[in-house]
Write a protein that holds these residues in place. Structure first.
Motif, PDB file in Angstrom:
ATOM      1  N   GLU A 148       0.972  -1.211  -0.133  1.00  0.00           N
ATOM      2  CA  GLU A 148       0.097   0.174   0.073  1.00  0.00           C
ATOM      3  C   GLU A 148       0.860   1.304   0.011  1.00  0.00           C
ATOM      4  N   TYR A 149       1.904   1.065   0.635  1.00  0.00           N
ATOM      5  CA  TYR A 149       2.743   2.326   0.683  1.00  0.00           C
ATOM      6  C   TYR A 149       3.397   2.634  -0.685  1.00  0.00           C
ATOM      7  N   MET A 150       3.847   1.513  -1.057  1.00  0.00           N
ATOM      8  CA  MET A 150       4.391   1.772  -2.591  1.00  0.00           C
ATOM      9  C   MET A 150       3.532   2.223  -3.486  1.00  0.00           C
ATOM     10  N   LEU A 151       2.022   1.770  -3.624  1.00  0.00           N
ATOM     11  CA  LEU A 151       0.998   2.510  -4.326  1.00  0.00           C
ATOM     12  C   LEU A 151       0.854   3.952  -4.100  1.00  0.00           C
ATOM     13  N   SER A 152       0.844   4.037  -2.713  1.00  0.00           N
ATOM     14  CA  SER A 152       0.630   5.525  -2.249  1.00  0.00           C
ATOM     15  C   SER A 152       1.507   6.598  -2.963  1.00  0.00           C
ATOM     16  N   ILE A 153       3.131   5.843  -3.060  1.00  0.00           N
ATOM     17  CA  ILE A 153       3.980   6.875  -3.623  1.00  0.00           C
ATOM     18  C   ILE A 153       4.297   6.682  -5.080  1.00  0.00           C
ATOM     19  N   GLN A 154       3.295   5.835  -5.665  1.00  0.00           N
ATOM     20  CA  GLN A 154       3.536   5.395  -7.233  1.00  0.00           C
ATOM     21  C   GLN A 154       4.842   4.883  -7.584  1.00  0.00           C
ATOM     22  N   TYR A 155       5.165   4.065  -6.798  1.00  0.00           N
ATOM     23  CA  TYR A 155       6.393   3.256  -6.722  1.00  0.00           C
ATOM     24  C   TYR A 155       6.582   2.732  -8.029  1.00  0.00           C
ATOM     25  N   LYS A 156       7.517   2.583  -8.940  1.00  0.00           N
ATOM     26  CA  LYS A 156       7.592   2.068 -10.393  1.00  0.00           C
ATOM     27  C   LYS A 156       7.714   0.654 -10.395  1.00  0.00           C
ATOM     28  N   ASP A 157       8.514   0.200  -9.260  1.00  0.00           N
ATOM     29  CA  ASP A 157       8.840  -1.224  -9.280  1.00  0.00           C
ATOM     30  C   ASP A 157       7.668  -1.957  -8.557  1.00  0.00           C
ATOM     31  N   TYR A 158       6.632  -1.520  -8.318  1.00  0.00           N
ATOM     32  CA  TYR A 158       5.804  -2.353  -7.430  1.00  0.00           C
ATOM     33  C   TYR A 158       5.404  -3.769  -7.740  1.00  0.00           C
ATOM     34  N   PHE A 159       5.178  -4.041  -9.014  1.00  0.00           N
ATOM     35  CA  PHE A 159       4.894  -5.330  -9.315  1.00  0.00           C
ATOM     36  C   PHE A 159       5.855  -6.640  -8.997  1.00  0.00           C
ATOM     37  N   PRO A 160       7.104  -6.254  -9.573  1.00  0.00           N
ATOM     38  CA  PRO A 160       8.257  -7.351  -9.079  1.00  0.00           C
ATOM     39  C   PRO A 160       8.354  -7.410  -7.647  1.00  0.00           C
ATOM     40  N   HIS A 161       8.227  -6.267  -6.928  1.00  0.00           N
ATOM     41  CA  HIS A 161       8.250  -6.155  -5.496  1.00  0.00           C
ATOM     42  C   HIS A 161       7.281  -7.363  -4.787  1.00  0.00           C
ATOM     43  N   LYS A 162       5.982  -6.917  -5.471  1.00  0.00           N
ATOM     44  CA  LYS A 162       4.816  -7.926  -4.920  1.00  0.00           C
ATOM     45  C   LYS A 162       4.945  -9.184  -5.218  1.00  0.00           C
ATOM     46  N   VAL A 163       5.561  -9.528  -6.454  1.00  0.00           N
ATOM     47  CA  VAL A 163       5.985 -10.790  -6.736  1.00  0.00           C
ATOM     48  C   VAL A 163       6.790 -11.555  -5.642  1.00  0.00           C
ATOM     49  N   ALA A 164       7.874 -11.080  -5.389  1.00  0.00           N
ATOM     50  CA  ALA A 164       8.602 -11.387  -4.390  1.00  0.00           C
ATOM     51  C   ALA A 164       8.032 -11.654  -2.898  1.00  0.00           C
ATOM     52  N   HIS A 165       7.118 -10.732  -2.651  1.00  0.00           N
ATOM     53  CA  HIS A 165       6.279 -10.899  -1.435  1.00  0.00           C
ATOM     54  C   HIS A 165       5.591 -12.239  -1.560  1.00  0.00           C
ATOM     55  N   ASN A 166       4.979 -12.501  -2.661  1.00  0.00           N
ATOM     56  CA  ASN A 166       4.054 -13.510  -2.991  1.00  0.00           C
ATOM     57  C   ASN A 166       5.006 -15.017  -2.874  1.00  0.00           C
ATOM     58  N   SER A 167       6.117 -14.956  -3.473  1.00  0.00           N
ATOM     59  CA  SER A 167       6.890 -16.131  -3.501  1.00  0.00           C
ATOM     60  C   SER A 167       7.335 -16.497  -2.139  1.00  0.00           C
ATOM     61  N   PHE A 168       7.484 -15.363  -1.194  1.00  0.00           N
ATOM     62  CA  PHE A 168       7.762 -15.808   0.337  1.00  0.00           C
ATOM     63  C   PHE A 168       6.611 -16.604   0.883  1.00  0.00           C
ATOM     64  N   VAL A 169       5.278 -16.065   0.762  1.00  0.00           N
ATOM     65  CA  VAL A 169       4.180 -16.584   1.304  1.00  0.00           C
ATOM     66  C   VAL A 169       3.830 -18.129   0.831  1.00  0.00           C
ATOM     67  N   GLU A 170       4.336 -18.232  -0.569  1.00  0.00           N
ATOM     68  CA  GLU A 170       3.935 -19.519  -1.237  1.00  0.00           C
ATOM     69  C   GLU A 170       4.716 -20.544  -0.421  1.00  0.00           C
ATOM     70  N   LYS A 171       6.080 -20.199  -0.316  1.00  0.00           N
ATOM     71  CA  LYS A 171       7.429 -21.059   0.157  1.00  0.00           C
ATOM     72  C   LYS A 171       7.025 -21.546   1.586  1.00  0.00           C
ATOM     73  N   VAL A 172       6.429 -20.552   2.619  1.00  0.00           N
ATOM     74  CA  VAL A 172       5.862 -20.810   3.807  1.00  0.00           C
ATOM     75  C   VAL A 172       4.918 -21.663   3.872  1.00  0.00           C
ATOM     76  N   ASN A 173       4.009 -21.324   2.859  1.00  0.00           N
ATOM     77  CA  ASN A 173       2.770 -22.335   3.039  1.00  0.00           C
ATOM     78  C   ASN A 173       3.076 -23.487   2.354  1.00  0.00           C
ATOM     79  N   SER A 174       4.326 -23.759   1.703  1.00  0.00           N
ATOM     80  CA  SER A 174       4.677 -25.387   1.142  1.00  0.00           C
ATOM     81  C   SER A 174       5.158 -26.176   2.033  1.00  0.00           C
TER      82      SER A 174
END
Ligand SMILES: [Fe+2]
Ligand SMILES: [Fe+2]
Length: 130
Positions: A65-91
């Protein structure tokens, strides 16, 4: 012990506090690993994994949300990295963890500490780099 160091500070207080909390959870896991009197660690391991998952999700959404609020340009790859962490913990396979508890605590700890420190030092720091 996994020490928080000032190098991890990215300069946004709320995010820095959240990162410290993740290290705290990792330290709880480290204490559990070293606890020689605890014969069956399974329940604590699953509790800590849940706590880690919940807190990581909370922290990642905050950061996103913070990244979106500042219109951070690398939002998507950063979010993908977050998702991969959660997936690994879930696995993690809970039955395998039960069979080989200390080995898994160590493995999870190594993964979490390496991932989080690298992610903070490289990816999170980019959010504030101008
Ligand atoms: Fe991040
Ligand atoms: Fe972060």
């Amino acid at each position: 012990m996994i020490k928080w160091k000032d190098d991890f500070r990215i300069g946004i207080d709320e995010i820095d506090e959240q990162h410290k909390k993740i290290f705290k959870i990792a330290n709880e896991a480290y204490k559990l690993l070293k606890d020689e009197f605890c014969i069956d660690k399974y329940d604590r391991i699953t509790e800590l994994l849940e706590e880690l998952k919940d807190y990581a999700k909370f922290h990642f959404s905050f950061e996103e949300e913070y990244m979106l609020s500042i219109q951070y340009k690398d939002y998507f790859p950063h979010k993908v990295a977050h998702n991969s962490f959660v997936e690994k913990v879930n696995s993690y396979d809970l039955n395998a963890i039960d069979e080989n508890q200390d080995k898994y605590i160590l493995e999870i700890l190594e993964f979490v500490v390496n991932w989080i420190s690298q992610h903070i030092l490289v990816t999170d720091k980019k959010i504030v780099a101008r």
